[in-house]
Design a protein around this motif. Structure first.
Motif, PDB file in Angstrom:
ATOM      1  N   ASP A  77     -43.111 103.306 -79.855  1.00  0.00           N
ATOM      2  CA  ASP A  77     -42.551 103.513 -78.505  1.00  0.00           C
ATOM      3  C   ASP A  77     -41.632 104.731 -78.428  1.00  0.00           C
ATOM      4  O   ASP A  77     -40.633 104.727 -77.730  1.00  0.00           O
ATOM      5  CB  ASP A  77     -41.788 102.249 -78.068  1.00  0.00           C
ATOM      6  CG  ASP A  77     -40.622 101.944 -78.982  1.00  0.00           C
ATOM      7  OD1 ASP A  77     -40.487 102.602 -80.029  1.00  0.00           O
ATOM      8  OD2 ASP A  77     -39.831 101.055 -78.631  1.00  0.00           O
ATOM      9  N   ARG A  78     -42.019 105.775 -79.153  1.00  0.00           N
ATOM     10  CA  ARG A  78     -41.178 106.987 -79.099  1.00  0.00           C
ATOM     11  C   ARG A  78     -41.674 107.953 -78.027  1.00  0.00           C
ATOM     12  O   ARG A  78     -42.885 108.158 -77.879  1.00  0.00           O
ATOM     13  CB  ARG A  78     -41.204 107.716 -80.443  1.00  0.00           C
ATOM     14  CG  ARG A  78     -40.418 107.014 -81.544  1.00  0.00           C
ATOM     15  CD  ARG A  78     -40.848 107.487 -82.897  1.00  0.00           C
ATOM     16  NE  ARG A  78     -42.291 107.321 -83.063  1.00  0.00           N
ATOM     17  CZ  ARG A  78     -42.986 107.748 -84.102  1.00  0.00           C
ATOM     18  NH1 ARG A  78     -42.388 108.388 -85.072  1.00  0.00           N
ATOM     19  NH2 ARG A  78     -44.290 107.544 -84.184  1.00  0.00           N
ATOM     20  N   ILE A  79     -40.713 108.515 -77.312  1.00  0.00           N
ATOM     21  CA  ILE A  79     -41.032 109.636 -76.415  1.00  0.00           C
ATOM     22  C   ILE A  79     -40.778 110.889 -77.240  1.00  0.00           C
ATOM     23  O   ILE A  79     -39.654 111.154 -77.652  1.00  0.00           O
ATOM     24  CB  ILE A  79     -40.164 109.603 -75.148  1.00  0.00           C
ATOM     25  CG1 ILE A  79     -40.466 108.333 -74.359  1.00  0.00           C
ATOM     26  CG2 ILE A  79     -40.413 110.849 -74.296  1.00  0.00           C
ATOM     27  CD1 ILE A  79     -39.656 108.157 -73.090  1.00  0.00           C
ATOM     28  N   HIS A  80     -41.826 111.649 -77.518  1.00  0.00           N
ATOM     29  CA  HIS A  80     -41.690 112.769 -78.453  1.00  0.00           C
ATOM     30  C   HIS A  80     -41.158 114.024 -77.787  1.00  0.00           C
ATOM     31  O   HIS A  80     -40.378 114.759 -78.364  1.00  0.00           O
ATOM     32  CB  HIS A  80     -43.052 113.091 -79.087  1.00  0.00           C
ATOM     33  CG  HIS A  80     -43.581 111.965 -79.920  1.00  0.00           C
ATOM     34  ND1 HIS A  80     -43.172 111.739 -81.199  1.00  0.00           N
ATOM     35  CD2 HIS A  80     -44.467 110.979 -79.636  1.00  0.00           C
ATOM     36  CE1 HIS A  80     -43.788 110.670 -81.683  1.00  0.00           C
ATOM     37  NE2 HIS A  80     -44.576 110.190 -80.732  1.00  0.00           N
ATOM     38  N   GLU A  81     -41.630 114.279 -76.577  1.00  0.00           N
ATOM     39  CA  GLU A  81     -41.323 115.564 -75.963  1.00  0.00           C
ATOM     40  C   GLU A  81     -41.424 115.445 -74.453  1.00  0.00           C
ATOM     41  O   GLU A  81     -42.365 114.829 -73.942  1.00  0.00           O
ATOM     42  CB  GLU A  81     -42.387 116.555 -76.459  1.00  0.00           C
ATOM     43  CG  GLU A  81     -41.962 117.991 -76.443  1.00  0.00           C
ATOM     44  CD  GLU A  81     -43.113 118.871 -76.944  1.00  0.00           C
ATOM     45  OE1 GLU A  81     -43.738 118.506 -77.971  1.00  0.00           O
ATOM     46  OE2 GLU A  81     -43.388 119.882 -76.279  1.00  0.00           O
ATOM     47  N   ILE A  82     -40.452 116.042 -73.775  1.00  0.00           N
ATOM     48  CA  ILE A  82     -40.549 116.115 -72.311  1.00  0.00           C
ATOM     49  C   ILE A  82     -40.439 117.588 -71.937  1.00  0.00           C
ATOM     50  O   ILE A  82     -39.469 118.247 -72.305  1.00  0.00           O
ATOM     51  CB  ILE A  82     -39.410 115.330 -71.632  1.00  0.00           C
ATOM     52  CG1 ILE A  82     -39.506 113.842 -71.985  1.00  0.00           C
ATOM     53  CG2 ILE A  82     -39.457 115.522 -70.122  1.00  0.00           C
ATOM     54  CD1 ILE A  82     -38.305 113.024 -71.556  1.00  0.00           C
ATOM     55  N   ASP A  83     -41.441 118.078 -71.230  1.00  0.00           N
ATOM     56  CA  ASP A  83     -41.370 119.437 -70.700  1.00  0.00           C
ATOM     57  C   ASP A  83     -40.976 119.299 -69.236  1.00  0.00           C
ATOM     58  O   ASP A  83     -41.815 119.058 -68.365  1.00  0.00           O
ATOM     59  CB  ASP A  83     -42.749 120.107 -70.855  1.00  0.00           C
ATOM     60  CG  ASP A  83     -42.775 121.507 -70.259  1.00  0.00           C
ATOM     61  OD1 ASP A  83     -41.854 121.834 -69.486  1.00  0.00           O
ATOM     62  OD2 ASP A  83     -43.718 122.257 -70.569  1.00  0.00           O
ATOM     63  N   ALA A  84     -39.657 119.417 -68.985  1.00  0.00           N
ATOM     64  CA  ALA A  84     -39.144 119.151 -67.643  1.00  0.00           C
ATOM     65  C   ALA A  84     -39.385 120.323 -66.698  1.00  0.00           C
ATOM     66  O   ALA A  84     -39.104 120.227 -65.508  1.00  0.00           O
ATOM     67  CB  ALA A  84     -37.652 118.825 -67.709  1.00  0.00           C
ATOM     68  N   VAL A  85     -39.915 121.423 -67.225  1.00  0.00           N
ATOM     69  CA  VAL A  85     -40.238 122.557 -66.353  1.00  0.00           C
ATOM     70  C   VAL A  85     -41.657 122.392 -65.812  1.00  0.00           C
ATOM     71  O   VAL A  85     -41.916 122.483 -64.607  1.00  0.00           O
ATOM     72  CB  VAL A  85     -40.103 123.895 -67.134  1.00  0.00           C
ATOM     73  CG1 VAL A  85     -40.527 125.068 -66.262  1.00  0.00           C
ATOM     74  CG2 VAL A  85     -38.667 124.056 -67.615  1.00  0.00           C
TER      75      VAL A  85
END
Ligand SMILES: Cc1cc2nc3c(=O)[nH]c(=O)nc-3n(C[C@H](O)[C@H](O)[C@H](O)COP(=O)(O)OP(=O)(O)OC[C@H]3O[C@@H](n4cnc5c(N)ncnc54)[C@H](O)[C@@H]3O)c2cc1C
Length: 459
Positions: A77-85
Motif C-alpha cells: 500500500d505504498r504511494i511511490h510517486e506523485i507528479d502534482a504538475v
C-alpha cells in the motif's frame, strides 16, 4: 482475515466471501508485504492456484479461490510517486481510492473514475475496469492507467503499457485478476479546484421520461446517474430521481468554504446493525422507503453544493451496510443493453416490477463508448444495477431468465457483481472470451492464477 505472509506455511484456510456474502469458500489467505513475497506466493502456490484480492468489494466470487490461496494485496500500500504538475500517481495495487483521495485532493487532483464506494483498491479497480457516473465522458478506469506492474502466472514480473503490450494490458483491464497479480500502477488524475460538487436534481415520472432526460442532457454533465424505483408499477414504472453534476469551481463556493476548498472530510456513521429483523427489507418496507425517497427528492433543483463523499459514496458513511440483508446475503444484478434495445430494458424493468423484487438500491445509467478491455463490461447503452436479497424465493430461475433476455438483446452482465451466471451465457455476452483464455494459457501455462469465478464460468 489472517495477516501473516507465508507461502509455504500451513496457515489455516478461512472462509472468504464477496460483498454480497453469498457463496463463501475456504482458502489460505496470504498477505504479501513486498513484491518478492508476492512473487514467491505465485511461484510456490499449489495445484489450486492463487488469486489477488483487494478490499473484497466485488459482490460475488471473483476474489475467492476454494481450496487454494488468496493474496490479500492490501499489505502492498505504498504511494511511490506523485507528479502534482502533470497529475500522475505511481502506487502499489493495494492502495485504496479512499487513501488516494485523502492524499491527492489537497493537492488539487482527483481519481479519474470513482465507483459507488471509495473502499476499492487500485488493483481491484483495474481487475474490474470499474466505471463511474462519468462513464459517458471519461470511459472506465483503465483508460486512465498508463502502466501496470504485472506478476503473471509464470512467476515473471512485467511492466505492461497499452503501447508496448496492448494485448496483455487490455486483457488485464477488466480481466478479474485472471491474467496475473497487479503489483503497482501509474494512474492519470483529474484536476479539481475544490472538494465540493455542484449538483442538479430532477424527478422523472416513468422510465421513458427518464431515458428521454438522460439522452437529451447527459452531455452537459460530467457525472450522471439515476436512482430508480423498481417497485413502482403501472404508469409509474421506472420513475426515478436523476442527479447530475460536476466538480464545483472555486468561485462557486460560499466565502466560509473558500479557506479550505480542497478539504476532504467524509463523514462516517456507526456500523450498520449486524442483523435486522426478518421482513425489514421486505416488499412493503422497501416500497414505503422508495415512495419516501421519490417524494423527498426535489422535483427540480439546480446548482446545489454537495460534498464529494455524499455525491459519490453515500453508502460509505455506513460501514458494513452489506450485513443488513442478514445471513443469506444479497445478490447484485447489473447488466447493460445497447442503444436501440430500449424495449428490452422496458421489458426487464416491468418484469422486475411484477416480481416485486424488494430492491431499494437500484440505479440506471447511460454508458458512453465501449472500453478496449477484452472483458470490460461497459458498452454504449443502458446499464441497470439492483440489489436483491438472496433469500427471495425463485431468485435463481428469475435471474437466469433475465440473463437470457439480456444476452438476446446483445447485452451482458457485470462480472464484478456476479455470483451466479452460467458459463454458456457468458460466452454469448463476451465475444473476446476465447482470445482471453488463449492469452491466459500463454502467460500462465501452469494455471497458477485462478478463482472461484474462473472455475464456475470456465474462463
Ligand atoms: C457499494 C459498492 C458500490 C460499487 N459501485 C461500483 C460502480 O459504481 N462501478 C463499478 O464498476 N463497480 C462498482 N462496485 C464494484 C467494485 O468497484 C469492484 O468490484 C472492484 O473491483 C472492487 O475492488 P476491490 O479492491 O474491493 O477488489 P476485490 O473485490 O477484492 O477484487 C475484485 C477483482 O479484482 C481483482 N483484483 C483485486 N486486486 C487485484 C490485484 N492487485 N491484481 C489483479 N487483480 C486484482 C480480483 O482478483 C477480483 O477479480 C461497487 C461495489 C460496492 C460494494
Amino acid at each position: 482475515m489472517p495477516v501473516p505472509f507465508a507461502a509455504d506455511s500451513a496457515a489455516e484456510a478461512v472462509s472468504v466471501t464477496g460483498w454480497g456474502r453469498t457463496a463463501p469458500s475456504s482458502a489460505q489467505v496470504l498477505r504479501p508485504g513486498s513484491y518478492e513475497e508476492a512473487v514467491r506466493a505465485v511461484r510456490e502456490c499449489g495445484g489450486r492456484g492463487t488469486i489477488a484480492r483487494g478490499l473484497g468489494r466485488a459482490y460475488g466470487d471473483a476474489a475467492q479461490n476454494a481450496g487454494g490461496a488468496v493474496l490479500d494485496m492490501t499489505g502492498l500500500d505504498r504511494i511511490h510517486e506523485i507528479d502534482a504538475v502533470n497529475g500522475l500517481v505511481v502506487c502499489d495495487a493495494g492502495v485504496s481510492l479512499h487513501r488516494l483521495m485523502q492524499v491527492l485532493l489537497p493537492l488539487g487532483w482527483f481519481v479519474p473514475v470513482s465507483p459507488g464506494t471509495r473502499y476499492v483498491t487500485v488493483g481491484g479497480a483495474i481487475g474490474a475496469d470499474i466505471h463511474g457516473k462519468n462513464h459517458h465522458v471519461s470511459g472506465s478506469f483503465c483508460r486512465h492507467v498508463r502502466a501496470i506492474e504485472l506478476l503473471t502466472g509464470d512467476g515473471e514480473t512485467r511492466l505492461v503499457t497499452p503501447e508496448d503490450e496492448p494485448d496483455l494490458f487490455w486483457a488485464t483491464a477488466g480481466g478479474m485478476g485472471l491474467t496475473g497479480i497487479v503489483l503497482a500502477a501509474t494512474v492519470e488524475l483529474m484536476p479539481v479546484e475544490t472538494s465540493m460538487m455542484t449538483v442538479d436534481t430532477e424527478r422523472a415520472t416513468d422510465l421513458d421520461d427518464l431515458m428521454a432526460r438522460l439522452t437529451a442532457e447527459d452531455h452537459r454533465y460530467r457525472y450522471s446517474v439515476a436512482w430508480i424505483d423498481l417497485l413502482a408499477r403501472g404508469a409509474k414504472t421506472g420513475r426515478a430521481v436523476l442527479t447530475r453534476g460536476d466538480h464545483a469551481p472555486l468561485d462557486a463556493l460560499p466565502p466560509r468554504l473558500r479557506d479550505e476548498p480542497l478539504a476532504f472530510r467524509p463523514g462516517r456513521l456507526p456500523a450498520a446493525p449486524r442483523f435486522l429483523p426478518d421482513g425489514l427489507l421486505g416488499r412493503r418496507s422497501v416500497g414505503l422507503f422508495n415512495e419516501f425517497w421519490y417524494r423527498k427528492a426535489p422535483r427540480e433543483q439546480r446548482g446545489r453544493l454537495q460534498r464529494l463523499s455524499s455525491f459519490f459514496h453515500p453508502l460509505d458513511g455506513l460501514p458494513e451496510w452489506n450485513r443488513i440483508y442478514g445471513r443469506g446475503g444479497f445478490v447484485q444484478y447489473q447488466f447493460v443493453v445497447g442503444h436501440g434495445e430500449e424495449e428490452a430494458l422496458r421489458r426487464i424493468v416491468r418484469r422486475i416490477g411484477s416480481r416485486r423484487c424488494p430492491s431499494f438500491l437500484a440505479v440506471l445509467k447511460r454508458f458512453g463508448d465501449a472500453d478496449p478491455g477484452w472483458l470490460s463490461f461497459p458498452v454504449p447503452g443502458w446499464t441497470l444495477a439492483l440489489d436483491i436479497p438472496a433469500a427471495m424465493p425463485g431468485l435463481a430461475a428469475f435471474l437466469d431468465e433475465l440473463d437470457d433476455e439480456v444476452a438476446a438483446a446483445g447485452g451482458r452482465v457485470y462480472l464484478a457483481k456476479d455470483a451466479r451466471l452460467r458459463p454458456d451465457v457468458l460466452a454469448r455476452m463476451y465475444p473476446r472470451l476465447d482470445a482471453f483464455r488463449d492469452l491466459r494459457t500463454r502467460y500462465d501455462p501452469r494455471g497458477a492464477i485462478t478463482s472461484d469465478l474462473a472455475r464456475r464460468l470456465g474462463v
